[in-house]
Design a protein around this motif. Structure first.
Motif, PDB file in Angstrom:
ATOM      1  N   ALA A   2       0.790  -1.234   0.000  1.00 54.77           N
ATOM      2  CA  ALA A   2       0.000   0.000   0.000  1.00 54.77           C
ATOM      3  C   ALA A   2       0.821   1.282   0.000  1.00 54.77           C
ATOM      4  O   ALA A   2       0.405   2.283   0.586  1.00 54.77           O
ATOM      5  N   ASN A   5      -0.582   5.093   0.062  1.00 53.37           N
ATOM      6  CA  ASN A   5      -1.985   5.010   0.477  1.00 53.37           C
ATOM      7  C   ASN A   5      -2.263   5.750   1.783  1.00 53.37           C
ATOM      8  O   ASN A   5      -3.375   5.693   2.313  1.00 53.37           O
ATOM      9  N   CYS A   9      -6.021   6.478   3.770  1.00 47.95           N
ATOM     10  CA  CYS A   9      -6.287   5.872   5.077  1.00 47.95           C
ATOM     11  C   CYS A   9      -6.518   6.940   6.143  1.00 47.95           C
ATOM     12  O   CYS A   9      -7.449   6.847   6.947  1.00 47.95           O
ATOM     13  N   PHE A  79      -3.071  -3.336   1.029  1.00 46.68           N
ATOM     14  CA  PHE A  79      -4.163  -2.382   1.013  1.00 46.68           C
ATOM     15  C   PHE A  79      -5.305  -2.886   1.905  1.00 46.68           C
ATOM     16  O   PHE A  79      -5.665  -4.062   1.868  1.00 46.68           O
ATOM     17  N   ASP A  82      -3.606  -1.866   5.946  1.00 52.08           N
ATOM     18  CA  ASP A  82      -2.974  -0.616   6.389  1.00 52.08           C
ATOM     19  C   ASP A  82      -4.000   0.314   7.033  1.00 52.08           C
ATOM     20  O   ASP A  82      -3.765   0.909   8.083  1.00 52.08           O
ATOM     21  N   MET A 168     -11.518  -1.620   0.143  1.00 47.47           N
ATOM     22  CA  MET A 168     -10.246  -1.182  -0.435  1.00 47.47           C
ATOM     23  C   MET A 168      -9.417  -2.381  -0.879  1.00 47.47           C
ATOM     24  O   MET A 168      -8.834  -2.385  -1.972  1.00 47.47           O
ATOM     25  N   TRP A 169      -9.368  -3.409  -0.029  1.00 44.21           N
ATOM     26  CA  TRP A 169      -8.604  -4.600  -0.390  1.00 44.21           C
ATOM     27  C   TRP A 169      -9.178  -5.258  -1.650  1.00 44.21           C
ATOM     28  O   TRP A 169      -8.431  -5.671  -2.541  1.00 44.21           O
ATOM     29  N   HIS A 172      -8.206  -3.254  -4.781  1.00 46.32           N
ATOM     30  CA  HIS A 172      -6.795  -3.369  -5.175  1.00 46.32           C
ATOM     31  C   HIS A 172      -6.403  -4.809  -5.494  1.00 46.32           C
ATOM     32  O   HIS A 172      -5.319  -5.049  -6.043  1.00 46.32           O
TER      33      HIS A 172
END
Length: 263
Positions: A2, A5, A9, A79, A82, A168-169, A172
């Motif tokens: 990440a 990023n 976040c 991702f 984090d 988000m995960w 990505h």
């Protein structure tokens, strides 16, 4: 990983950290955008409450970057993981967040994000890691003396961070938008089912407690009031736990539905 990023976040966390606060119930004391006066003074010795209240955005980003993102090695985490780790660290300190992350992935627990921990995180199921970390975080919060004061806001925050981190995960990981939306809605439905099960459990515990108490009283001319009181106390605790769990799963269901709606 990440890298780059941090802003995304931090943006999620700052929505919950809000603006100026000087709540006497908060052990952190005077706070602006989640930064306590004590933390601010480690970067600007002798800073006043007024200076904290007027903190610049660049100072906010610097403090969160150096004080929270760097210790969890956010740029090296997957991702979503984090985001969940950063927000936990902002609330409870980076070391505590890392320790629970280490417990989740089965790494030695020392509160330091070393190469062994990073390897374990990377090899783990990222969605499961996010969900388990958020669950541990909420359990930790329930042990705090100020839980009763902040429980509603904290429950919603952790649920929202969990759902957004999973979203988000998924994004990505290369999952197409329709599939991501379906996955998030499935998590919402699962959480709703869990909430309903906990609610039924609370009702069943209440009914069982009444039956047990009534039964003891009915079979003896001199009922054992200590036993009845003990049963009642246990039932009350069980019901309270189930009600709390139900509410938390409802918050998770709502958060996942909201995340699905933004895909």
């Amino acid at each position: 990983m990440a890298k780059g990023n941090f802003a995304a976040c931090l943006g999620v966390s700052l929505v919950y950290e809000g603006g100026w606060s000087d709540n006497k119930a908060d052990p952190g004391g005077a706070t602006m955008k989640g930064i306590t006066l004590g933390t601010f003074r480690t970067f600007k010795p002798g800073a006043t409450k007024t200076q904290l209240r007027n903190i610049t955005q660049s100072d906010v980003e610097h403090i969160y970057g150096v004080g929270f993102w760097d210790p969890i090695r956010g740029n090296d985490l997957p991702f979503g993981v984090d985001m969940a780790t950063l927000d936990y660290g902002i609330n409870s300190g980076p070391s505590r967040a890392v320790k629970d992350l280490q417990r989740v992935v089965g790494a030695p627990v020392d509160g330091k994000m070393g190469p062994g921990t990073l390897k374990a995180v990377i090899l783990a199921d990222n969605k499961a890691t996010i969900q388990k970390l958020c669950a541990r975080r909420l359990t930790s919060m329930q042990g705090l003396k100020i839980w009763k004061t902040f429980k509603r806001g904290w429950s919603r925050r952790v649920a929202d961070v969990e759902a957004k981190a999973v979203a988000m995960w998924l994004a990505h990981a290369g999952m197409p938008a329709p599939s991501r939306q379906s996955e998030l809605n499935a998590e919402a439905n699962k959480a709703q089912d869990q909430a309903q099960a906990q609610t039924k459990g609370a009702g069943g515990a209440a009914g069982g407690g009444v039956a047990a108490g009534g039964g003891n009283a009915a079979v003896s001319a001199e009922p054992n009031w200590w036993m009845i009181a003990g049963i009642a106390a246990v039932v009350v605790v069980v019901i309270a736990i189930l009600v709390i769990k139900s509410r938390q799963h409802k918050d998770r269901a709502a958060a996942y539905k909201a995340a699905a709606a933004t895909v």
